[in-house]
Design a protein around this motif. Structure first.
Motif, PDB file in Angstrom:
ATOM      1  N   PHE A 119       4.460   2.181 -14.441  1.00  0.00           N
ATOM      2  CA  PHE A 119       5.553   0.861 -14.623  1.00  0.00           C
ATOM      3  C   PHE A 119       6.743   1.666 -13.999  1.00  0.00           C
ATOM      4  O   PHE A 119       6.879   2.732 -14.285  1.00  0.00           O
ATOM      5  CB  PHE A 119       5.824  -0.392 -15.488  1.00  0.00           C
ATOM      6  CG  PHE A 119       4.356  -1.034 -15.465  1.00  0.00           C
ATOM      7  CD1 PHE A 119       4.834  -2.446 -14.934  1.00  0.00           C
ATOM      8  CD2 PHE A 119       3.514  -0.725 -16.904  1.00  0.00           C
ATOM      9  CE1 PHE A 119       4.055  -3.153 -14.995  1.00  0.00           C
ATOM     10  CE2 PHE A 119       3.057  -1.857 -17.187  1.00  0.00           C
ATOM     11  CZ  PHE A 119       2.566  -2.516 -15.759  1.00  0.00           C
ATOM     12  N   THR A 120       7.936   0.844 -13.287  1.00  0.00           N
ATOM     13  CA  THR A 120       8.595   0.823 -12.614  1.00  0.00           C
ATOM     14  C   THR A 120       9.976   0.705 -13.266  1.00  0.00           C
ATOM     15  O   THR A 120       9.795  -0.137 -13.248  1.00  0.00           O
ATOM     16  CB  THR A 120       8.848   1.994 -11.471  1.00  0.00           C
ATOM     17  OG1 THR A 120       8.089   3.316 -11.312  1.00  0.00           O
ATOM     18  CG2 THR A 120      10.103   2.551 -10.745  1.00  0.00           C
ATOM     19  N   ALA A 121      11.099   1.281 -13.845  1.00  0.00           N
ATOM     20  CA  ALA A 121      12.164   0.359 -14.301  1.00  0.00           C
ATOM     21  C   ALA A 121      12.192  -0.588 -15.208  1.00  0.00           C
ATOM     22  O   ALA A 121      11.191  -0.432 -15.923  1.00  0.00           O
ATOM     23  CB  ALA A 121      12.758   0.211 -12.968  1.00  0.00           C
ATOM     24  N   ALA A 168       0.805  -1.020  -0.126  1.00  0.00           N
ATOM     25  CA  ALA A 168       0.289   0.370  -0.345  1.00  0.00           C
ATOM     26  C   ALA A 168       0.899   1.274   0.414  1.00  0.00           C
ATOM     27  O   ALA A 168       0.426   2.902   0.132  1.00  0.00           O
ATOM     28  CB  ALA A 168      -0.859   0.112   1.029  1.00  0.00           C
ATOM     29  N   ASP A 169       2.199   1.170   0.165  1.00  0.00           N
ATOM     30  CA  ASP A 169       3.477   2.251  -0.257  1.00  0.00           C
ATOM     31  C   ASP A 169       3.957   2.260  -0.986  1.00  0.00           C
ATOM     32  O   ASP A 169       4.810   0.807  -0.454  1.00  0.00           O
ATOM     33  CB  ASP A 169       3.578   2.859   1.317  1.00  0.00           C
ATOM     34  CG  ASP A 169       4.016   4.025   1.236  1.00  0.00           C
ATOM     35  OD1 ASP A 169       4.309   4.637   0.016  1.00  0.00           O
ATOM     36  OD2 ASP A 169       4.583   5.174   2.488  1.00  0.00           O
ATOM     37  N   ILE A 170       4.816   2.404  -2.218  1.00  0.00           N
ATOM     38  CA  ILE A 170       5.352   2.317  -3.040  1.00  0.00           C
ATOM     39  C   ILE A 170       7.346   3.020  -2.658  1.00  0.00           C
ATOM     40  O   ILE A 170       8.191   2.156  -3.071  1.00  0.00           O
ATOM     41  CB  ILE A 170       5.608   3.184  -4.574  1.00  0.00           C
ATOM     42  CG1 ILE A 170       4.862   4.386  -4.680  1.00  0.00           C
ATOM     43  CG2 ILE A 170       3.845   2.155  -4.977  1.00  0.00           C
ATOM     44  CD1 ILE A 170       5.509   5.046  -5.586  1.00  0.00           C
ATOM     45  N   ALA A 171       6.987   3.771  -2.070  1.00  0.00           N
ATOM     46  CA  ALA A 171       8.169   3.841  -1.266  1.00  0.00           C
ATOM     47  C   ALA A 171       8.814   2.490  -0.352  1.00  0.00           C
ATOM     48  O   ALA A 171      10.066   2.529  -0.440  1.00  0.00           O
ATOM     49  CB  ALA A 171       8.307   4.444   0.377  1.00  0.00           C
ATOM     50  N   LEU A 172       7.651   1.134   0.147  1.00  0.00           N
ATOM     51  CA  LEU A 172       8.524   0.597   0.462  1.00  0.00           C
ATOM     52  C   LEU A 172       8.897  -0.141  -0.588  1.00  0.00           C
ATOM     53  O   LEU A 172      10.300  -1.119   0.364  1.00  0.00           O
ATOM     54  CB  LEU A 172       7.396  -0.623   1.197  1.00  0.00           C
ATOM     55  CG  LEU A 172       6.957   0.046   2.108  1.00  0.00           C
ATOM     56  CD1 LEU A 172       5.758  -0.963   2.967  1.00  0.00           C
ATOM     57  CD2 LEU A 172       8.038   0.480   3.708  1.00  0.00           C
ATOM     58  N   PHE A 173       9.184   0.096  -1.794  1.00  0.00           N
ATOM     59  CA  PHE A 173       9.713  -1.231  -2.614  1.00  0.00           C
ATOM     60  C   PHE A 173      11.366   0.111  -3.294  1.00  0.00           C
ATOM     61  O   PHE A 173      12.007  -0.286  -4.000  1.00  0.00           O
ATOM     62  CB  PHE A 173       9.222  -1.234  -4.020  1.00  0.00           C
ATOM     63  CG  PHE A 173       7.741  -1.814  -4.065  1.00  0.00           C
ATOM     64  CD1 PHE A 173       8.189  -3.051  -3.798  1.00  0.00           C
ATOM     65  CD2 PHE A 173       6.948  -0.987  -4.390  1.00  0.00           C
ATOM     66  CE1 PHE A 173       6.961  -3.707  -4.704  1.00  0.00           C
ATOM     67  CE2 PHE A 173       5.603  -1.732  -4.652  1.00  0.00           C
ATOM     68  CZ  PHE A 173       5.881  -3.214  -4.503  1.00  0.00           C
ATOM     69  N   THR A 216       4.778  -6.205  -8.038  1.00  0.00           N
ATOM     70  CA  THR A 216       6.263  -6.454  -8.176  1.00  0.00           C
ATOM     71  C   THR A 216       6.654  -8.426  -8.314  1.00  0.00           C
ATOM     72  O   THR A 216       5.469  -8.800  -7.311  1.00  0.00           O
ATOM     73  CB  THR A 216       7.328  -6.348  -7.538  1.00  0.00           C
ATOM     74  OG1 THR A 216       7.902  -6.007  -8.938  1.00  0.00           O
ATOM     75  CG2 THR A 216       7.734  -6.327  -6.707  1.00  0.00           C
ATOM     76  N   ILE A 217       6.440  -8.747  -9.261  1.00  0.00           N
ATOM     77  CA  ILE A 217       6.785 -10.597  -9.944  1.00  0.00           C
ATOM     78  C   ILE A 217       8.040 -10.456  -9.022  1.00  0.00           C
ATOM     79  O   ILE A 217       8.996 -10.226  -9.807  1.00  0.00           O
ATOM     80  CB  ILE A 217       6.272 -10.481 -10.409  1.00  0.00           C
ATOM     81  CG1 ILE A 217       5.021 -10.504 -11.734  1.00  0.00           C
ATOM     82  CG2 ILE A 217       6.760 -12.247 -11.326  1.00  0.00           C
ATOM     83  CD1 ILE A 217       4.653 -11.027 -12.867  1.00  0.00           C
ATOM     84  N   ARG A 218       8.042 -11.447  -8.181  1.00  0.00           N
ATOM     85  CA  ARG A 218       9.457 -11.942  -7.583  1.00  0.00           C
ATOM     86  C   ARG A 218       9.809 -13.440  -8.326  1.00  0.00           C
ATOM     87  O   ARG A 218      11.050 -13.758  -8.912  1.00  0.00           O
ATOM     88  CB  ARG A 218       9.510 -11.997  -6.475  1.00  0.00           C
ATOM     89  CG  ARG A 218       9.083 -10.492  -5.613  1.00  0.00           C
ATOM     90  CD  ARG A 218       9.708 -11.034  -4.015  1.00  0.00           C
ATOM     91  NE  ARG A 218      10.523 -10.832  -3.545  1.00  0.00           N
ATOM     92  CZ  ARG A 218      10.625 -12.904  -2.642  1.00  0.00           C
ATOM     93  NH1 ARG A 218      10.237 -13.532  -3.370  1.00  0.00           N
ATOM     94  NH2 ARG A 218      11.921 -12.442  -2.797  1.00  0.00           N
ATOM     95  N   TRP A 276      11.946  -4.008 -10.256  1.00  0.00           N
ATOM     96  CA  TRP A 276      10.951  -3.195 -10.990  1.00  0.00           C
ATOM     97  C   TRP A 276       9.354  -3.243 -10.146  1.00  0.00           C
ATOM     98  O   TRP A 276       9.452  -4.518  -9.455  1.00  0.00           O
ATOM     99  CB  TRP A 276      10.382  -3.201 -12.607  1.00  0.00           C
ATOM    100  CG  TRP A 276       9.758  -4.871 -12.711  1.00  0.00           C
ATOM    101  CD1 TRP A 276      10.340  -5.776 -12.854  1.00  0.00           C
ATOM    102  CD2 TRP A 276       8.816  -5.257 -12.634  1.00  0.00           C
ATOM    103  NE1 TRP A 276      10.121  -6.979 -12.725  1.00  0.00           N
ATOM    104  CE2 TRP A 276       8.531  -6.254 -12.982  1.00  0.00           C
ATOM    105  CE3 TRP A 276       7.147  -4.724 -12.246  1.00  0.00           C
ATOM    106  CZ2 TRP A 276       6.956  -6.933 -12.564  1.00  0.00           C
ATOM    107  CZ3 TRP A 276       6.326  -5.638 -12.544  1.00  0.00           C
ATOM    108  CH2 TRP A 276       6.384  -7.131 -12.210  1.00  0.00           C
ATOM    109  N   PHE A 277       8.565  -2.263 -10.895  1.00  0.00           N
ATOM    110  CA  PHE A 277       7.001  -2.370 -10.172  1.00  0.00           C
ATOM    111  C   PHE A 277       6.564  -1.182 -10.957  1.00  0.00           C
ATOM    112  O   PHE A 277       6.472  -0.418 -11.929  1.00  0.00           O
ATOM    113  CB  PHE A 277       7.142  -2.473  -7.938  1.00  0.00           C
ATOM    114  CG  PHE A 277       7.189  -0.368  -7.896  1.00  0.00           C
ATOM    115  CD1 PHE A 277       6.679   0.379  -8.320  1.00  0.00           C
ATOM    116  CD2 PHE A 277       8.512  -0.400  -7.551  1.00  0.00           C
ATOM    117  CE1 PHE A 277       6.732   1.864  -8.030  1.00  0.00           C
ATOM    118  CE2 PHE A 277       9.407   1.229  -7.310  1.00  0.00           C
ATOM    119  CZ  PHE A 277       8.053   2.174  -7.112  1.00  0.00           C
ATOM    120  N   ALA A 278       4.983  -1.989 -10.019  1.00  0.00           N
ATOM    121  CA  ALA A 278       3.557  -1.193 -11.004  1.00  0.00           C
ATOM    122  C   ALA A 278       3.378  -0.049  -9.833  1.00  0.00           C
ATOM    123  O   ALA A 278       2.615  -0.518  -9.050  1.00  0.00           O
ATOM    124  CB  ALA A 278       2.921  -2.253 -11.976  1.00  0.00           C
TER     125      ALA A 278
END
Length: 304
Positions: free
Chosen positions: A294-296, A90-95, A259-261, A103-105
């Motif tokens: 999407f990022t990265a 719930a917070d993209i800062a944790l990525f 994100t997919i791991r 990457w993440f979306a």
């Protein structure tokens, strides 16, 4: 303004996390009708009901959902205690930290509201106070309030951000961030709104989707403090909270990321349905037109 809810009161119950996703990211299991895929997901508690009762029916694979507060979920993965195929927070800062995926979306947003039980005296007092004065019955101890732990999930520290911003916005005599929170108010994110059923609380600082999907009334907060509007990003960023790890999180627009791991065709199918399907709006989330973003270094088969 009191928010309108489209789902009947208590007709949609919170899904129960089937949290057995341990170390298997995606594996194959054979049933009577043949072979099917099982995909593990570790997700924010506020996503749990939507995943269990919305996403599950939109995918062919079997999904195993384990839900925690996002800060706790990120820690469990970072420390190697959990190894899911998909992580949704719930917070993209944790990525950025403690996780650092390639990457993440970003796939949805939300807002902070004050959900309440209109069947209790405290809930009725809060409804009468409305968006201009909701904090007064809480300060007067006329309302029993629930919230989540800021050390474990973003809703917890976003509740503190909102209270700090509200102090300035309303020009209150009391510092709401200092005067309102007590340890007795804290409940796990996945159980917060269900405390209405037990009579433990009259109201809760919650995400809008949590009230909508369970059919509870809520007080809409001004966009200046509800963390929903990019136009107020600079104002939101004046609030902050230090996690037990020492990481300082800043206030900002609420944004969910995934994100997919452990990638496989089944995992990609589930991820794409998770981040693009209509079920998110049906369960009270807001999905901007340019989402998912999407990022990265995103794999081609994810964006195709």
């Amino acid at each position: 303004m009191v928010g309108d809810t489209s789902i009947g009161r208590r007709q949609v119950l919170a899904g129960i996390a089937s949290g057995l996703a341990g170390t298997a990211g995606c594996f194959r299991t054979r049933g009577g009708g043949g072979e099917s895929a099982t995909v593990s997901m570790l997700a924010a508690g506020s996503l749990n009901n939507a995943l269990e009762n919305g996403l599950r029916s939109n995918v062919d694979a079997t999904i195993q959902v384990e839900a925690h507060g996002s800060a706790e979920a990120a820690r469990l993965v970072a420390e190697g205690q959990k190894d899911p195929a998909i992580v949704s927070l719930a917070d993209i800062a944790l990525f950025d930290s403690p996780l650092s995926p390639e990457w993440f979306a970003e796939f949805a947003t939300n807002s902070i509201v004050i959900a309440y039980n209109s069947d209790t005296d405290g809930g009725q007092r809060l409804a009468e106070a409305g968006s201009k004065n909701w904090f007064n019955p809480i300060l007067d101890d006329d309302v029993t309030l629930g919230r989540t732990d800021p050390e474990l999930d973003p809703l917890g520290y976003r509740s503190l951000f909102m209270l700090g911003l509200a102090t300035e916005y309303y020009g209150t005599g009391a510092d709401l961030r200092a005067a309102i929170p007590t340890r007795e108010q804290i409940y796990p994110e996945t159980q917060l709104i269900s405390q209405f059923e037990t009579g433990s609380i009259d109201a809760a600082i919650a995400y809008r989707n949590m009230a909508v999907e369970r059919g509870y009334d809520y007080v809409d907060l001004p966009v200046e403090i509800d963390l929903s509007d990019p136009a107020y990003s600079d104002a939101y960023s004046t609030a902050s909270y230090e996690l037990p790890s020492g990481k300082v999180v800043q206030g900002g627009v609420i944004s969910y990321g995934s994100t997919i791991r452990h990638q496989s065709p089944a995992v990609v199918d589930v991820f794409n349905a998770h981040t693009t399907s209509q079920y998110l709006s049906e369960f009270g989330f807001v999905v901007p037109k340019d989402y998912p973003r999407f990022t990265a270094n995103v794999p081609h088969d994810v964006t195709d």
